[in-house]
Structures are given as structure tokens and as C-alpha cells.
Design a protein around this motif. Structure first.
Motif, PDB file in Angstrom:
ATOM      1  N   SER A 182      10.053  21.241   8.897  1.00 33.36           N
ATOM      2  CA  SER A 182       8.710  20.773   9.236  1.00 33.36           C
ATOM      3  C   SER A 182       8.399  20.707  10.721  1.00 33.36           C
ATOM      4  CB  SER A 182       8.506  19.373   8.641  1.00 33.36           C
ATOM      5  OG  SER A 182       9.327  18.421   9.321  1.00 33.36           O
ATOM      6  N   GLY A 183       9.424  20.742  11.567  1.00 31.97           N
ATOM      7  CA  GLY A 183       9.212  20.573  12.998  1.00 31.97           C
ATOM      8  C   GLY A 183       9.154  19.117  13.420  1.00 31.97           C
ATOM      9  N   ARG A 184       9.467  18.208  12.502  1.00 29.53           N
ATOM     10  CA  ARG A 184       9.554  16.776  12.800  1.00 29.53           C
ATOM     11  C   ARG A 184      11.004  16.325  12.681  1.00 29.53           C
ATOM     12  NH1 ARG A 184       5.320  13.058  11.432  1.00 29.53           N
ATOM     13  NH2 ARG A 184       6.846  11.902  10.174  1.00 29.53           N
ATOM     14  N   PRO A 185      11.388  15.290  13.414  1.00 29.44           N
ATOM     15  CA  PRO A 185      12.734  14.733  13.216  1.00 29.44           C
ATOM     16  C   PRO A 185      12.871  14.192  11.788  1.00 29.44           C
ATOM     17  CG  PRO A 185      11.742  13.894  15.228  1.00 29.44           C
ATOM     18  CD  PRO A 185      10.653  14.584  14.480  1.00 29.44           C
ATOM     19  N   THR A 186      14.097  14.240  11.282  1.00 26.95           N
ATOM     20  CA  THR A 186      14.375  13.768   9.926  1.00 26.95           C
ATOM     21  C   THR A 186      15.605  12.874   9.940  1.00 26.95           C
ATOM     22  OG1 THR A 186      13.464  15.772   8.922  1.00 26.95           O
ATOM     23  CG2 THR A 186      14.979  14.480   7.572  1.00 26.95           C
TER      24      THR A 186
END
Length: 286
Positions: A182-186
Motif C-alpha cells: 500500500s505504500g504505508r507502514p504496517t
């Protein structure tokens, strides 16, 4: 897939894991010496800096780990040459009930190593061996996260995809594979609160749930490590979930931090302290 291994102290295993002739400090251990247990699952420790989870128990299998007992751990190579002395950091695995020590050490080479505990009060422990692998079975810091799918709340009721008695619905909104891409931290917790043999899955998951509101730009996911658990009365009746298998996890719980590029920035096996939780989130901002 091999059966799940406990990640925290299994007191009954202490005697069979001890070896007075193992590599390590030359200090001999008496018949009353305590026992040190390497609680990391086999095959999960590699070269580079590693976090080890260590138990200390008496010969009657009573835990000696305590916030009031300082312990220094001596490490050595297969020839018995010392490679480091590290002070253990005590942390509760179940708050005010049971605890372990963690240490960090940089391992240059794979192979068999020895470890011995030197408590501030009492005699040194029996020495034990452990192995540093050249190819760990689980993703390490710096590795790409494995984009495996996980069930979401829009696919099935939460009670069929998690054994958390008080699930946070936001932890089941996004599949793990989609989160990684997603291009977000997880932040992902692999845990099974109802069937966790170490009893640390629930506490770890609760810690992460409590911290989640402070990190609105991060996607949080809980992956239940077993599937088809409804109606089961023991872990022996269960099948590991596909995402846990894809990640090669031989134990539970695990906590992974993954940056916006899909790279693992931190990982914690078995237990995580408040300080380590802060550390993990810090790696996402680096």
C-alpha cells in the motif's frame, strides 16, 4: 509443517536442554545450579544483531527471573572462547506473573554458540548451546516482507477469523498482502490469544492495540496463526493459517514492523516491552 514451538519459557524442557560440557564460560555448574533457557524458536536467529529471549529456572522448574535479580549472560563460540558478556534486561511476559530476560548481541558468523547465566544472587547456571543460522527460517530486519493474504472482516465475521475476545475491527480491515503493497507502514502481530501455549499472545496483541491510536498513518493487522479454530479445544486440532506458513513462523507470537517500501525494520519474538514497542515504531520513521 512442523508443530508450533513455544517462544517463552517451557520449564519442563530445561533439564534436557542443559549441557555442562557446552561451549561457554569455564565455570563449572553444580547439581543445584539454575538452568538458562534460550526461548527463541530454533532456526530464527541469524548473523548480525540478534535479540535473544532467555529464561532462568531452578532445578524444580520454578522461574527465577525477576525485576529484582540482575543477570549477566556470558556468550562463547564452539571452541569455548568468550565472545561477549551482556547484561540481561528483565521484562514481564505476563504482567506481574512471569518474566524473562532479553539481550542483544552481534553475531559475526553462523554456528553453535554457548551461553551461561551469572545471577547477581546465587551460583552460575548450567551452560547450554544454541545455533546461529546462516539462513533463518523467518524474515529478518532488512528483508522484504512476505506479501501473503490474511482474512478480513468484510470476508467473514470477526469471531471466525480471530480468537481475540475483544478484537479491534481496524486490525482486520486490510489483508496483509495489500497492506505491504500500500505504500504505508504496517505493523503485524502474528498471535493466537485463545490457543497460545506461552500465554503471551494476548498481552502482546493488547499492547499493540493500545498503541495503535497514536499512529494513524500506520496500518495495523492481526493475523490469527490458526484457521478453522471454532469448536477446537486444543492447538493439536488446528491447522496453521496460510499467512503464518508463508512467513515460516515456527512459534508464536511475533510482532513485525514493515516500512512504506515493504521492508522489515524490526521484529520481536515471544514478548515485547514498552520500550521495545517505542523502538519498533521509531524504525518506521527512520
Amino acid at each position: 509443517m512442523r508443530r508450533w514451538i513455544l517462544t517463552v519459557v517451557v520449564l519442563a524442557l530445561a533439564a534436557c536442554s542443559a549441557d555442562n560440557g557446552a561451549a561457554g564460560s569455564s565455570t563449572p555448574a553444580s547439581e543445584t545450579a539454575p538452568l538458562v533457557i534460550v526461548a527463541n524458536a530454533p532456526g530464527t536467529l541469524g548473523t548480525g544483531q540478534q535479540r535473544m529471549v532467555l529464561g532462568l529456572v531452578s532445578r524444580d522448574s520454578s522461574s527465577l527471573a525477576s525485576p529484582d535479580l540482575a543477570v549477566t549472560f556470558h556468550l562463547s563460540d564452539a571452541e569455548g572462547t568468550g565472545v561477549g558478556e551482556v547484561d540481561g534486561v528483565f521484562q514481564w511476559t505476563i504482567p506481574d506473573v512471569r518474566g524473562v530476560y532479553t539481550i542483544r548481541h552481534e553475531f559475526a558468523d553462523p554456528g553453535v554458540y554457548g551461553i551461561q547465566a551469572f545471577p547477581s544472587d546465587g551460583e552460575p547456571s548450567v551452560k547450554v548451546n544454541f545455533t546461529i543460522s546462516d539462513d533463518p527460517v523467518v524474515p529478518e530486519v532488512g528483508d522484504p516482507a512476505i506479501a501473503a493474504p490474511s482474512p478480513t472482516g468484510d470476508q467473514a465475521p470477526l469471531e471466525t477469523i480471530t480468537t481475540d475476545p475483544n478484537p479491534d475491527p481496524s486490525f482486520y480491515e486490510v489483508s496483509l498482502d495489500d497492506a505491504i503493497k500500500s505504500g504505508r507502514p504496517t505493523v503485524v502481530v502474528f498471535a493466537t490469544p485463545a490457543f497460545c501455549q506461552s500465554q503471551t499472545c494476548g498481552p502482546m496483541l493488547d499492547q499493540v492495540k493500545a498503541a495503535a491510536p497514536e499512529h494513524p498513518d500506520t496500518t495495523f493487522i492481526h493475523v490469527e496463526v490458526y484457521e478453522d479454530f471454532q469448536g477446537a479445544t486444543s492447538a493439536e486440532e488446528l491447522t496453521p493459517a496460510p499467512a503464518a506458513v508463508a512467513w515460516g513462523l515456527p512459534s508464536e507470537p511475533w510482532l513485525y514492523f514493515i516500512d512504506s517500501n515493504g521492508i522489515v525494520t524490526a521484529r520481536y519474538e515471544g514478548t515485547v516491552s514498552p520500550e521495545e514497542l517505542t523502538e519498533g515504531f521509531g524504525t518506521l520513521d527512520a
